[in-house]
Design a protein around this motif. Structure first.
Motif, mmCIF file in Angstrom:
data_model
loop_
_atom_site.group_PDB
_atom_site.id
_atom_site.type_symbol
_atom_site.label_atom_id
_atom_site.label_comp_id
_atom_site.label_asym_id
_atom_site.label_seq_id
_atom_site.Cartn_x
_atom_site.Cartn_y
_atom_site.Cartn_z
ATOM 1 N N ALA A 162 0.874 -1.264 0.018
ATOM 2 C CA ALA A 162 0.035 0.085 -0.020
ATOM 3 C C ALA A 162 0.929 1.121 0.075
ATOM 4 O O ALA A 162 2.000 1.318 0.666
ATOM 5 N N VAL B 284 0.607 4.989 0.878
ATOM 6 C CA VAL B 284 -0.251 6.112 1.675
ATOM 7 C C VAL B 284 0.392 7.376 1.550
ATOM 8 O O VAL B 284 1.709 7.609 1.779
ATOM 9 N N MET C 261 -3.667 5.306 -1.511
ATOM 10 C CA MET C 261 -4.776 5.748 -0.464
ATOM 11 C C MET C 261 -4.324 6.902 0.273
ATOM 12 O O MET C 261 -2.833 7.261 0.286
ATOM 13 N N MET D 206 -4.074 8.768 4.199
ATOM 14 C CA MET D 206 -3.919 8.205 5.652
ATOM 15 C C MET D 206 -5.334 7.764 6.385
ATOM 16 O O MET D 206 -5.425 6.684 6.771
ATOM 17 N N SER E 54 -6.742 4.327 5.394
ATOM 18 C CA SER E 54 -6.200 3.153 5.671
ATOM 19 C C SER E 54 -6.868 2.773 6.821
ATOM 20 O O SER E 54 -6.283 1.744 7.514
ATOM 21 N N ILE F 71 4.442 -1.375 3.336
ATOM 22 C CA ILE F 71 3.813 0.191 3.392
ATOM 23 C C ILE F 71 4.765 1.080 2.895
ATOM 24 O O ILE F 71 6.099 0.911 3.451
ATOM 25 N N ILE G 196 4.886 5.450 3.109
ATOM 26 C CA ILE G 196 4.184 6.409 3.186
ATOM 27 C C ILE G 196 4.953 7.872 2.923
ATOM 28 O O ILE G 196 6.344 7.712 3.114
ATOM 29 N N HIS H 269 -2.909 6.378 13.642
ATOM 30 C CA HIS H 269 -3.200 5.611 12.500
ATOM 31 C C HIS H 269 -1.740 5.580 11.877
ATOM 32 O O HIS H 269 -1.682 4.481 11.155
ATOM 33 N N LEU I 141 -0.623 1.568 11.250
ATOM 34 C CA LEU I 141 -0.221 0.902 9.947
ATOM 35 C C LEU I 141 1.157 0.162 10.103
ATOM 36 O O LEU I 141 1.103 -0.977 9.153
#
Length: 927
Positions: free
Chosen positions: A316, A318, A517, A519, A522, A530, A532, A573, A577
């Motif tokens: 993912a 983010v 996506m 934050m 998620s 991950i 970010i 958050h 994650l």
């Protein structure tokens, strides 16, 4: 290519990772709970979709799907109210405001919305946290009263009105709530409050078990709902937070959940659903600093390029900032074949959005005519180019050729065909500051474009167009339902308000491929890998921001969320994650200045300080690989075709301007005189200096031309002075076209032109007191053949001399300059320098060239004088050419004789030979 770009470090484990949703479902299934009869409540609809997917993989037999709600849907179900958006809330609030406020005190709608949006946000918070609004607003009014305390007994009218506003807030709140409840509607906070009040009645109608998954920061309404259902044995809430954070009571990630575990009475009787032990497991965490947002997007593309399809399936991305979406989409490598984007494409980024935005702007201030740049930006807009291409190009050429600065609707529409007139009229007709006309015009534009787009070719364009069609329909419904959007300005404000939230949803496979996506999207989801982006202060966490009338201390008193609580939400958050992830890349912007800059997030520092033994942290700084570019001066070799052009130019005649252009920079000479490339003609909004020069030259030509071969008298000059106004006006009209000269800077330049001529003619009157002046020629075209034995083709120089006169028996060749020229600029020391330094000797070269042509064509009797009259240096009069023996010598030779011209011809021939030499390329000069 990114320099020092690491790939995911460590080993990728390809067994299926157990997500928290999967773990909860396994527990429920093992406890023999009837899943089909269970009601699941999750933070978002997306999390609900993942729950159904996980359930399908766990169940070994066919079952009915359970009822799944997002928390917003659940509160609407319990309260029996339907939600309204922020825009509708504002209209309803203004209706209430007008009823409660005397006519003489009412603000117009545009002023009202500047403060009403913040107030609705505060109403929302008060309701979500179940605060007694009356006491709260009384408290707030008292604070404002104290803040505006002063010694004088009597308060000013301004202070009285200000304090009266704060005392009216309870009235506003109650009236708005009643108005919305009467329609079975409400903003989010009002729905939450109503749901908390009706939860008891709701619970009596329920026998099904409620399961809350993935929640962290619950407001007071949510807490009341969850606790009540749990007390009635109708609900269970599963907390997804690792024991590492739960045990650390000072860690912001556990701020809320630890409060609930401590303060909720239900947990005195039963054990909370916690027990996550994932964070301390081995993880590869790479902290990477990259300059600029674009740098992050490019680096992300290189990271993804190193992953295989199976790894991408469990990855993912983010985005801390949604503005990164487009750069990242443009940077995705070819191996990313499947992509699911949770966030939508912002409608404000659609190409056609800038067209509508520009139309709003030009129609906000009603005017009889449109500014030419606004007109060009619309008819030349990419969304209209396909239909107006040829017509718009012709019209733009006309605007530039005729120097039209302002255009009326009639002038614009007249330039387009009958098919195009409908579109052009919709864009430029008078909207009369009327919202209805504006909305009709926008729909006409949309319909016109729609009929001309091809369905199979312009799929995306039609999709954007449809969304704008829906948006303007929404605005029309608001306009018809509420009588407040009366002006273009108010309509534009709400257009921007709606545009800020509207997005075009991407279609994809929600459970296949790379997940992209924000934050908040998620929440309750888990991924093995991950990435970010933008892990910077002010982004993650978002920092001190908020639009509220409620002061910080009052928020603390009433337990309303402050920036500390908002930071704790982001902390939760972020760390949640990381809990189940095995490979983590955290990217941050290293730029410390400019847009989208800032320091790295505190989260990264915390990761380093609070490092778990099994975590492997690496910190890397990367930068774009920028190859060193050597700056080389360009050169153009003289091909046979170029030589043919040079010979043709030589036969026609080199002008002094062309020759000085070569002295200044041979490459400029090549572009202008060999290729014939000229600067594109642009609309001259402010009179340019060359235009002013043309006006002065042409005016003096009209004055003096009839006096050729005549002596000037005082009566002649006085006659010229009386004609200045009329002459300057005529010359501006001829040279400046339709450009306005009666206002702004142009009016000043117009007056300067008149002043220049007046001052010059006054100088002429002063000269006539002592001098006898005979005009020999004005603006005479000259051409002189130059014999150069080294060249086997004819060579000439040509030009037009401004003025030749005889003053007291001495012939003078005069060049007018509207700029400032100093005496030192028309003096030389060494002849060989004449063709080497344009700045120092360019003007000397020109006046000597004019003298040479006059002598060759008119057989002037030498010696003569030549020089410049500078309109910005008239006090020094005629600036004569002079030859000095030494740079600082006080004496100089001003008479131009045969010896002077021979020395000039020698340098002139050298220059022309160089230009015509096929072995010497046009070399760019370093300026």
């Amino acid at each position: 290519m990114i320099k020092n770009a690491p790939v995911f470090r460590g080993v990728f484990y390809f067994y299926t990772m157990a997500s928290y949703i999967q773990e909860v479902l396994k527990e429920l299934i093992s406890s023999n709970q009837n899943i089909s009869e269970t009601i699941f409540i999750l933070p978002s609809k997306r999390a609900g979709s993942f729950l159904l997917k996980e359930l399908s993989t766990l169940s070994d037999k066919s079952i009915f799907a359970p009822k799944i709600y997002s928390i917003e849907e659940f509160t609407e179900t319990v309260s029996g109210l339907h939600g309204i958006d922020n825009t509708t809330s504002l209209f309803e609030f203004y209706t209430v405001y007008k009823k409660l406020t005397p006519n003489e005190e009412q603000e117009d709608f545009e002023t009202f919305i500047t403060w009403a949006q913040s107030l609705i946000h505060d109403f929302n918070e008060i309701d979500r946290y179940l605060i007694d609004y009356k006491n709260f607003f009384d408290y707030l009014a008292d604070i404002q009263d104290i803040n505006h305390w002063y010694v004088k007994k009597e308060k000013t009218k301004l202070i009285k009105n200000y304090l009266a506003f704060w005392h009216k807030l309870p009235e506003y709140y109650k009236a708005l709530a009643n108005a919305l409840l009467a329609n079975n509607s409400g903003y989010q906070g009002l729905i939450y409050r109503a749901a908390s009040e009706k939860i008891e009645a709701y619970s009596k109608t329920q026998t099904r078990q409620h399961v809350f998954i993935g929640f962290n920061a619950l407001n007071a309404s949510e807490q009341k709902i969850v606790q009540y259902l749990m007390e009635q044995n109708l609900a269970e809430i599963y907390w997804d937070l690792d024991e590492v954070f739960l045990k650390d009571r000072h860690h912001d990630a556990s701020l809320f959940i630890n409060q609930y575990l401590k303060n909720w009475p239900i947990y005195q009787q039963k054990t909370p659903k916690t027990g996550v032990k994932e964070y301390a497991k081995p993880k590869e965490i790479a902290l990477t600093g990259i300059p600029k947002n674009i740098g992050q997007a490019k680096y992300l593309g290189e990271l993804l390029a190193s992953l295989d399809e199976e790894t991408l399936q469990e990855t993912a991305v983010v985005l801390g900032e949604e503005d990164l979406l487009l750069p990242i989409l443009n940077s995705l490598p070819p191996n990313v074949k499947d992509l699911n984007i949770t966030m939508g494409f912002p409608l404000k980024n659609a190409p056609i959005a800038s067209l509508f935005d520009k139309l709003f702007q030009i129609h906000q201030n009603s005017a009889e005519k449109f500014y030419y740049k606004d007109v060009i930006s619309i008819i030349n807009h990419p969304s209209l180019q396909e239909f107006l291409g040829v017509s718009s190009s012709k019209f733009i050429d006309k605007i530039q050729t005729e120097n039209i600065v302002n255009l009326s609707e009639t002038e614009i529409t007249a330039e387009f065909s009958s098919d195009e007139k409908e579109l052009i009229a919709a864009c430029f007709k008078d909207w009369s500051n009327n919202s209805e006309i504006a909305l009709q015009s926008f729909q006409q534009i949309i319909n016109f474009i729609k009929t001309h787009l091809k369905e199979e070719k312009d799929v995306l364009g039609l999709e954007f167009l449809y969304h704008f069609h829906v948006l303007f329909n929404k605005l029309r419904n608001l306009y018809e339902s509420y009588p407040y959007l009366q002006t273009i300005k108010s309509l534009y404000q709400f257009y921007k308000e709606i545009m800020s939230t509207e997005s075009l949803d991407f279609q994809g496979r929600p459970f296949k491929g790379l997940q992209l996506m924000g934050m908040l999207e998620s929440r309750a989801l888990d991924f093995k890998n991950i990435i970010i982006c933008s892990v910077n202060e002010g982004v993650l966490p978002s920092g001190k921001s908020g639009n509220s009338f409620i002061p910080y201390d009052l928020k603390q008193t009433y337990k309303l969320p402050t920036y500390k609580e908002k930071d704790a939400v982001y902390t939760y958050h972020f760390y949640r994650l990381l809990q189940r992830a095995e490979n983590v890349h955290l990217l941050y912007n290293t730029e410390s200045s400019g847009l989208n800059s800032g320091e790295k997030s505190r989260f990264l520092t915390q990761l380093e300080i609070e490092k778990q033994p099994a975590h492997k942290l690496t910190h890397t700084m990367v930068s774009p690989l920028v190859p060193a570019i050597k700056t080389q001066l360009r050169e153009v070799k003289k091909t046979p075709e170029i030589m043919a052009q040079i010979k043709a130019l030589a036969g026609y005649g080199f002008s002094p301007s062309a020759l000085t252009s070569y002295i200044r920079n041979p490459l400029d000479f090549y572009r202008q005189y060999i290729l014939g490339v000229r600067d594109k003609e642009e609309v001259e909004e402010t009179v340019a200096y060359n235009t002013l020069g043309t006006v002065i030259h042409d005016s003096l030509e009209n004055f003096y031309k009839p006096l050729e071969n005549k002596f000037i008298s005082e009566e002649d000059i006085k006659n010229f002075k009386s004609r200045i106004n009329k002459e300057v006006e005529a010359q501006f009209q001829k040279t400046y076209g339709s450009g306005p000269v009666n206002r702004g800077k142009n009016l000043l330049i117009y007056e300067v032109a008149k002043r220049y001529l007046t001052n010059f003619l006054n100088l002429e009157l002063d000269r006539l007191k002592t001098d006898e002046i005979k005009i020999l020629s004005i603006e005479e075209k000259l051409k002189q053949e130059i014999e150069i034995r080294e060249l086997d083709f004819p060579v000439a120089i040509r030009g037009k001399v401004d003025r030749v006169e005889n003053t007291n028996g001495i012939t003078r060749i005069i060049d007018y300059k509207t700029g400032k020229v100093l005496q030192s600029e028309v003096e030389i020391v060494a002849w060989e320098e004449l063709t080497s330094d344009y700045k120092k000797y360019g003007k000397s070269f020109q006046i000597l060239a004019y003298t040479s042509m006059m002598e060759g064509q008119k057989n002037l009797e030498l010696p003569v004088e030549a020089g410049i009259i500078s309109f910005k240096n008239l006090k020094n009069g005629f600036l004569k050419f002079g030859k000095k023996d030494k740079p600082r010598a006080s004496s100089k030779e001003t008479a131009i004789n045969k010896e002077t011209l021979n020395a000039f011809h020698l340098e002139l021939k050298k220059l022309i030979i160089e230009i015509c030499n096929p072995e010497i390329p046009f070399r760019e000069k370093e300026i």
